[in-house]
Design a protein around this motif. Sequence first.
Motif, PDB file in Angstrom:
ATOM      1  N   VAL A  86       0.844  -1.205   0.000  1.00  0.00           N
ATOM      2  CA  VAL A  86       0.000   0.000   0.000  1.00  0.00           C
ATOM      3  C   VAL A  86       0.873   1.245   0.000  1.00  0.00           C
ATOM      4  N   ARG A  87       1.907   1.266   0.860  1.00  0.00           N
ATOM      5  CA  ARG A  87       2.784   2.444   0.934  1.00  0.00           C
ATOM      6  C   ARG A  87       3.600   2.633  -0.345  1.00  0.00           C
ATOM      7  N   GLN A  88       3.944   1.546  -0.992  1.00  0.00           N
ATOM      8  CA  GLN A  88       4.638   1.664  -2.278  1.00  0.00           C
ATOM      9  C   GLN A  88       3.693   2.200  -3.350  1.00  0.00           C
ATOM     10  N   SER A  89       2.449   1.747  -3.333  1.00  0.00           N
ATOM     11  CA  SER A  89       1.496   2.145  -4.371  1.00  0.00           C
ATOM     12  C   SER A  89       1.143   3.622  -4.273  1.00  0.00           C
ATOM     13  N   ILE A  90       1.203   4.215  -3.072  1.00  0.00           N
ATOM     14  CA  ILE A  90       0.885   5.636  -2.923  1.00  0.00           C
ATOM     15  C   ILE A  90       2.143   6.493  -2.983  1.00  0.00           C
ATOM     16  N   HIS A 365      -7.524  15.935   6.775  1.00  0.00           N
ATOM     17  CA  HIS A 365      -7.650  14.637   7.448  1.00  0.00           C
ATOM     18  C   HIS A 365      -6.288  13.963   7.459  1.00  0.00           C
ATOM     19  N   GLN A 366      -6.260  12.733   7.948  1.00  0.00           N
ATOM     20  CA  GLN A 366      -5.010  11.986   8.033  1.00  0.00           C
ATOM     21  C   GLN A 366      -4.551  11.548   6.640  1.00  0.00           C
ATOM     22  N   PRO A 367      -3.244  11.345   6.465  1.00  0.00           N
ATOM     23  CA  PRO A 367      -2.717  11.015   5.131  1.00  0.00           C
ATOM     24  C   PRO A 367      -2.956   9.550   4.760  1.00  0.00           C
ATOM     25  N   ALA A 368      -2.598   9.217   3.537  1.00  0.00           N
ATOM     26  CA  ALA A 368      -2.915   7.891   2.981  1.00  0.00           C
ATOM     27  C   ALA A 368      -2.156   6.762   3.655  1.00  0.00           C
TER      28      ALA A 368
END
Length: 390
Positions: A86-90, A365-368
């Motif tokens: 998920v962190r790589q995709s964003i 809001h909070q980040p991705a």
Amino acid sequence: MKKIYLKRGKEESLLRFHPWVFSGAIQQADEDLKDGDLVRVLTNHGDFIAMGHFQMGSIAVRVLSFRDVAIDADFWASRLTSALKVRQSIGIADNPQNNTYRLVHGEGDNLPGLIIDVYDRTAVMQAHSIGMHLCRKEIAEQLVKVMGQRIDNVYYKSETTLPFMDDMENGFIYGGSDDNVALENGLKFYVDWLRGQKTGFFVDQRDNRSLLEKYSAGKSVLNMFCYTGGFSVYAMRGGAKLVHSVDSSAKAIELTNRNIALNFEGDKRHEAFCEDAFKYLEQAGNNYDLIILDPPAFAKHRGALHNALKGYTRLNNKAFQKIQPGGILFTFSCSQVVTKDHFRNAVFTAAAQAGRKVRILHQLHQPADHPINIYHPEGEYLKGLVLFVE
């Protein structure tokens, strides 16, 4: 594995994949059940629904899986791999300008009770449930494998989240390092994972700090509750005319000054003040045209909600009274029990009391990398407004 049987009809929220079992929903449990035990959650007819960690309290079970699977090394590796993808995709992981991010965000990553933040070569792991605490070494082992060459160290920091555990002690589970400088959007920050709040840095404001930078050129900036000085550093890079940082903690002021020097050594535009926020605002002149209000959680449980909303109203009222016409106010709440509507109404009340005309420019809001499980709306804890004040 231990078993818990639910009262009739109490499985409905679990069938909608909500990851919590409340104590009031339990009809019967094995007698020798202990905090941190892995349990199978069954209907009153004995049908399997979920499995997770048990803990005495309002939230009795934090669900790890809605399938009957082994909670073993492969399970942890799979969940951690999913979180990394998920962190790589964003675009937040493996970014040369940013090595500071949240890798695991509890329920948002289907690992309730677990937080992992990455600061350069060190991952800081924090347990919010006894079950995750008991699994910490196994999780850390799989974390190192999943992250590969990205990290050299795993620091465990749960003394403040699980203070009642006899074997609780902060420290490195894997590796060890004194290098605590991390990079966020090209800016350097000292991360105090030894004594600092949370895991040592408020990663969740990264995107909002970037937005503030765009509004800072030529402004006189006041950063209240500055903690590490994150907003102040971004305002400096954004071309602010002056930046004042305020916090009641002397340690926070020291850390803010260190972070300013790390990025803007010798720059005279910045000054920090160790002072109570309300007292500072009361005595401040009308010299600021950009103010940041990022207080700690005013309400940590529903019983404190009413007083918290009064606190948010009072704080924002003071800021509205002091800010220059044409000024911009960044105001936040990180209290989970304070909804977006609660917060907006508190700020609305403050604006009306101060008699200022106010426009909403952004709703924040909070980040991705702090994702919200769609079945767990309680995970949406950070809310903010950017306001233009006439």
